[in-house]
Design a protein around this motif. Sequence first.
Motif, PDB file in Angstrom:
ATOM      1  N   PRO A 185       0.811  -1.235   0.000  1.00 37.61           N
ATOM      2  CA  PRO A 185       0.000   0.000   0.000  1.00 37.61           C
ATOM      3  C   PRO A 185       0.836   1.273   0.000  1.00 37.61           C
ATOM      4  CG  PRO A 185      -0.169  -1.159   2.122  1.00 37.61           C
ATOM      5  CD  PRO A 185       0.530  -2.095   1.177  1.00 37.61           C
ATOM      6  N   VAL A 186       2.013   1.234   0.606  1.00 33.12           N
ATOM      7  CA  VAL A 186       2.881   2.426   0.546  1.00 33.12           C
ATOM      8  C   VAL A 186       3.249   2.703  -0.913  1.00 33.12           C
ATOM      9  CG1 VAL A 186       5.207   3.302   1.081  1.00 33.12           C
ATOM     10  CG2 VAL A 186       3.807   2.286   2.902  1.00 33.12           C
ATOM     11  N   LEU A 187       3.608   1.654  -1.646  1.00 29.08           N
ATOM     12  CA  LEU A 187       3.957   1.837  -3.070  1.00 29.08           C
ATOM     13  C   LEU A 187       2.783   2.461  -3.827  1.00 29.08           C
ATOM     14  CD1 LEU A 187       5.753  -1.567  -3.816  1.00 29.08           C
ATOM     15  CD2 LEU A 187       6.821   0.699  -3.896  1.00 29.08           C
ATOM     16  N   LEU A 188       1.582   2.007  -3.503  1.00 27.38           N
ATOM     17  CA  LEU A 188       0.408   2.514  -4.231  1.00 27.38           C
ATOM     18  C   LEU A 188       0.178   4.001  -3.937  1.00 27.38           C
ATOM     19  CD1 LEU A 188      -2.773   0.548  -4.964  1.00 27.38           C
ATOM     20  CD2 LEU A 188      -2.933   2.968  -4.408  1.00 27.38           C
ATOM     21  N   LEU A 189       0.247   4.375  -2.671  1.00 31.10           N
ATOM     22  CA  LEU A 189       0.012   5.790  -2.325  1.00 31.10           C
ATOM     23  C   LEU A 189       1.088   6.689  -2.927  1.00 31.10           C
ATOM     24  CD1 LEU A 189      -1.111   5.595   1.439  1.00 31.10           C
ATOM     25  CD2 LEU A 189      -2.523   5.579  -0.625  1.00 31.10           C
ATOM     26  N   ALA A 190       2.338   6.227  -2.867  1.00 28.14           N
ATOM     27  CA  ALA A 190       3.433   7.041  -3.411  1.00 28.14           C
ATOM     28  C   ALA A 190       3.315   7.153  -4.927  1.00 28.14           C
ATOM     29  CB  ALA A 190       4.779   6.429  -3.021  1.00 28.14           C
ATOM     30  N   ALA A 191       2.918   6.059  -5.588  1.00 29.32           N
ATOM     31  CA  ALA A 191       2.757   6.105  -7.052  1.00 29.32           C
ATOM     32  C   ALA A 191       1.633   7.066  -7.423  1.00 29.32           C
ATOM     33  CB  ALA A 191       2.463   4.704  -7.597  1.00 29.32           C
ATOM     34  N   GLY A 192       0.538   7.018  -6.683  1.00 27.28           N
ATOM     35  CA  GLY A 192      -0.574   7.928  -6.946  1.00 27.28           C
ATOM     36  C   GLY A 192      -0.153   9.383  -6.804  1.00 27.28           C
ATOM     37  N   GLU A 193       0.668   9.634  -5.796  1.00 27.20           N
ATOM     38  CA  GLU A 193       1.104  11.025  -5.561  1.00 27.20           C
ATOM     39  C   GLU A 193       1.940  11.569  -6.710  1.00 27.20           C
ATOM     40  OE1 GLU A 193       2.532  11.359  -1.241  1.00 27.20           O
ATOM     41  OE2 GLU A 193       1.318  13.158  -1.611  1.00 27.20           O
ATOM     42  N   THR A 194       2.656  10.687  -7.419  1.00 26.66           N
ATOM     43  CA  THR A 194       3.464  11.175  -8.549  1.00 26.66           C
ATOM     44  C   THR A 194       2.560  11.810  -9.616  1.00 26.66           C
ATOM     45  OG1 THR A 194       3.387   9.153  -9.855  1.00 26.66           O
ATOM     46  CG2 THR A 194       5.174   9.311  -8.265  1.00 26.66           C
ATOM     47  N   CYS A 195       1.277  11.422  -9.642  1.00 24.37           N
ATOM     48  CA  CYS A 195       0.338  11.974 -10.634  1.00 24.37           C
ATOM     49  C   CYS A 195      -0.606  12.981  -9.987  1.00 24.37           C
ATOM     50  CB  CYS A 195      -0.499  10.865 -11.247  1.00 24.37           C
ATOM     51  SG  CYS A 195       0.413   9.526 -11.921  1.00 24.37           S
ATOM     52  N   GLY A 196      -0.295  13.421  -8.786  1.00 26.85           N
ATOM     53  CA  GLY A 196      -1.108  14.461  -8.164  1.00 26.85           C
ATOM     54  C   GLY A 196      -2.289  13.968  -7.354  1.00 26.85           C
TER      55      GLY A 196
END
Length: 299
Positions: free
Chosen positions: A55-66
């Motif tokens: 889940p950390v990977l998912l949240l961080a990946a989402g943040e790269t797109c705003g």
Amino acid sequence: MDYQQSYKAYQELIEQGLDACLPLPEEDWPQQGRPRQLVEAMRYSLLAPGKRLRPVLLLAAGETCGLFPGEALPFALAVEMIHCYSLIHDDLPAMDDDDLRRGRPTSHKVYGEAMAILAGDALLNLAYETMAACTLPRAQQAMAQVAFRAGALGMIAGQVADMAGEKGAAGTASKDMLHYIHQHKTADLLVAPILSGLILGGANEERLQAAAAYGHKLGLAFQMTDDLLDLEGQQEQTGKAGQRDQQLGKLTWPAVYGRKQTRADAQAAVTEAAALAACFGAQESFFRALALAIPERVR
Ligand code: GRG
């Protein structure tokens, strides 16, 4: 915020979300609500201390797109539920027959085999219910990505190969099988949250491909490190019994290539992942630091 602070902030959000998404029911089942013992078993495994890497990977990946972490949180929780179901089932007597997980007795040791199977099943279903409730525009596409990577061409295929690998065939075929196991049993469930976070945020195809390559390298390094920890780690550190792979005759990286080569290969995969982190834009340093931390992990 530095890497460790960011990771911790994501973790805290995830812990709160996991706790809140599965409340203990009132006593009045079966009139209404989920069966209490089932929810206890689900919560026992889901809230046990884990790294929350997926889940950390998912949240961080989402943040790269705003995307704000809160917007992607349902998907992050869902991926942890799927991971958790796979751990419960993997520990069952019919699979790896383990007594300890995340520093605690495994689900079937506490609740019995039937309830452990059902708790895993229920977590898997809850994951899809949670994703299906997300109203972000590309949620369906992101969910398809998770379903594919966790399914019969992904993690479950890897688990089938892992069990077949216990038969211990030597030679080139087993090397191919070893790569297959690492890619599917482990890397697919790291690639899935990265890609679904990016898809939710509207990333383009080029970015998705570069991120998948990062996730693949990360997964290889992660599983090689896990194989080494199984051989060398202490139970207090790893939260599970040691030397299980040897006892079960598992096809692991050290069993095929030796420990020294495994350390070198893990480091090479980490270096390659770190170099691929540029595709994460503003989050590049987070993803690079995360890759570089893999060989140091104890749990
Ligand atoms: C039963 C369909 C099915 C699949 C099982 C997850 C799995 C596949 C098997 C568990 C054993 C194993 C070594 C899996 C590889 C991935 C891995 C290292 C899982 C452990 O993940 P961590 O270290 O665990 O992130 P925490 O507890 O921190 O979440």
